[in-house]
Every structure is written in C-alpha cells, then in structure tokens.
Design an enzyme around this catalytic site. Structure first.
Site, mmCIF file in Angstrom:
data_model
loop_
_atom_site.group_PDB
_atom_site.id
_atom_site.type_symbol
_atom_site.label_atom_id
_atom_site.label_comp_id
_atom_site.label_asym_id
_atom_site.label_seq_id
_atom_site.Cartn_x
_atom_site.Cartn_y
_atom_site.Cartn_z
ATOM 1 N N HIS A 15 -10.590 -1.613 6.449
ATOM 2 C CA HIS A 15 -9.193 -1.235 6.699
ATOM 3 C C HIS A 15 -9.084 -0.333 7.926
ATOM 4 C CE1 HIS A 15 -5.442 -2.240 4.767
ATOM 5 N NE2 HIS A 15 -4.977 -1.028 4.990
ATOM 6 N N ARG A 74 -6.058 -7.872 6.671
ATOM 7 C CA ARG A 74 -6.531 -7.166 5.486
ATOM 8 C C ARG A 74 -7.846 -7.809 5.054
ATOM 9 N NH1 ARG A 74 -0.924 -7.993 4.411
ATOM 10 N NH2 ARG A 74 0.263 -6.038 4.308
ATOM 11 N N TYR A 134 1.797 4.699 12.540
ATOM 12 C CA TYR A 134 0.937 4.533 13.711
ATOM 13 C C TYR A 134 1.519 5.213 14.948
ATOM 14 C CZ TYR A 134 -1.524 1.359 10.691
ATOM 15 O OH TYR A 134 -2.233 0.852 9.634
ATOM 16 N N HIS A 167 3.976 -5.935 7.476
ATOM 17 C CA HIS A 167 4.662 -4.893 6.717
ATOM 18 C C HIS A 167 6.089 -5.326 6.410
ATOM 19 C CE1 HIS A 167 1.881 -1.431 8.270
ATOM 20 N NE2 HIS A 167 1.367 -2.078 7.238
#
Length: 297
Positions: A241, A146, A276, A267
């Site tokens: 991102h 991130r 994804y 996550h």
C-alpha cells in the site's frame, strides 16, 4: 435480567439470528465488556448521557483513539437499542453521542529516489521470480493498484496492458476502473510474460503466480516486497500500500490534478484523495526548509 445476562442474550442473537461472524461477535463482546466495567455494577436502565460521556472521556484519557471510541459507541448504541425494544431501558444514553476526533494519520510514501532504488534490479537467485517481482512492484507503483487488485489480475489482462497501455481492475464494491500503465512497468511485464509459463500449472489463469504455479497470495507479495526493501537498504518497512501512496503522491506533485488521481485510485469521494495534498505540502515544506536561506537554522 442482570447486565451480564443481557449482554450474553444480545450476543447470542447477533450470532444465531443476525448471523454475524465469530470475529465480529467477539469484537462486540469485548466492547460491551468495557461498558460493564465502566458501569461498575450500576443498573443499565440508570445509565444516562452524562455517564456515557464520562466513560468515553475516561477511555480517551487512557489513550483510546477516536476511531476506537467511535466503534465502541456504535456497539453500545446498538446494545441499548436492543434493550429498549424489550422494555429493559427507557432511553438510549448513547443517542447523539460522538467520539472525539483523532488526528488524521497521513499515509507514508516513499520519496522518488527511494522508489527508484526499490525498483532497481535485484539478484534473487531465481531469474524467473525476480522477473515476476519486478513486474508486480513496477505495476503497483506505476498504476497505484491495491494489493487485492494486483493478485486478482488474470493473464488475459496482459493484452490490454501491452497493446493499449492500460489495465482494467475491479476495485472496492466490484467497481471497474481503467488505469494507465507506464513504459517501465510494461517492459517488466513483457519480461515476466516470457517466463511465466515455465512456472505456471496448465489450468492457472492468474497473471502472477507463486513457486508452485498457482495464483500468488497477498501475504507472499507483502513478504517479497519487505525482503526486497530490506536487501536494498531502505530505511523503513515497505508494504504494497506504500507503493500506492507513493504513486498518488508523486503524480499529484507533478500534475497537481487531484481529480485525475482520485479517478486512478478509485476513490468514491475526493475527500479520501485530499490526504495526498498534505503529503505534497510536506514535500514542499521539506524542500523549503533545505533550500531557503531564511529557513535554515
């Protein structure tokens, strides 16, 4: 107490007693203003579930997304609960109400070729800043960091990256995780480490710094990446991102290991990672459309 007076008293309590931020209180003010507008002067204690349902349907028809409506309903529900505690309404007409679902937005990712183009050497005019940018962008794509995790890295992270081949970061809710760092990112970091001290002020611990020698800001990284993509002729706006999305999509395409991608992204739920798989299917469908003789128009 009129509806407007009740809203004002509720907002005062949120600001003064619950100590919510001015930004949050402003959001509540806007959401409750929409309730009063929709009610058209009708007393708050006369509003029932079917009224709220009609208000929500009307706003949805005007284009308000499911996510926005869910936030709106949450604000209204809290307000009616506050009114109920003071005996101003008998029922909370928002209890049990759910916002309509919006189609889930798929994250935008670069293709493998576009990612390779983005990470090609670029002439910035200052070789030190170019070395820094190359290291930042390679690391974002190599490890799926991130933006906040990237700019939060300190110089001592280099030891783990260069000797162990991994980087330790603090993710959301201060949850640590260890992520592999690819060979090209490590090479870019070696090149940056060789010139970093020429820019850094003496007491700056940050790994990535700005022209003034201090920790680089997230906004600066965003601008540098967008400018680089524009200079290299990529056909879309690129943000940090998007490199995280590209990392996840490309690793999943190659490995098919959803759990590993979940761990590397940090996550909490695999449901967040499953988006994804849709990107992966889109890629496969695109290849099929181009390659299969029965798919061609």
């Amino acid at each position: 107490m009129t509806p407007a007076e009740a809203v004002a008293a509720y907002l005062d309590e949120l600001a003064e007693q619950r100590r919510l931020s001015p930004h949050t209180v402003a959001n509540y003010r806007r959401d409750l203003a929409q309730l009063l507008t929709a009610a058209e002067g009708q007393p708050l204690d006369r509003l029932l579930v079917h009224h709220i349902r009609r208000f929500v349907a009307s706003l949805h028809a005007k284009g308000l997304s499911g996510r926005s409506l869910a936030r709106l309903l949450s604000a209204w529900r809290g307000f009616f609960a506050w009114l109920g505690e003071r005996g101003l309404v008998k029922v909370n007409p928002c209890d049990g109400m759910r916002a309509p679902k919006s189609p889930r937005r798929l994250p935008k990712a670069l293709s493998v070729d576009e990612a390779a183009r983005l990470l090609e050497p670029a002439d910035d005019g200052d070789s030190r800043l170019e070395a820094r940018d190359a290291a930042m962008f390679e690391l974002l794509y190599s490890s799926g960091l991130r933006l906040a995790e990237l700019v939060g890295l300190d110089r001592d992270a280099l030891d783990g990256i260069l000797h162990e081949g991994d980087v330790r970061v603090l993710g959301k809710r201060s949850k640590p995780r260890l992520i592999p760092v690819g060979a090209q990112a490590r090479r870019a970091l070696v090149a940056w480490a060789a010139v970093r001290d020429e820019l850094a002020v003496d007491d700056e611990p940050a790994l990535f710094i700005n022209r003034r020698g201090r920790r680089i800001s997230p906004r600066s990284v965003e601008l540098r990446l967008a400018q680089r993509a524009l200079r290299l002729g990529l056909p879309q706006h690129v943000h940090p991102h998007m490199l995280r999305h590209s990392f996840a999509s490309h690793v999943l395409q190659s490995s098919g290991d959803l759990r590993a991608v979940q761990e590397m992204l940090g996550h909490a739920s695999i449901a967040s990672t499953q988006v994804y798989t849709h990107l992966d299917f889109q890629h496969l469908a695109s290849v099929y459309d181009k390659a299969h003789p029965r798919a061609k128009r």
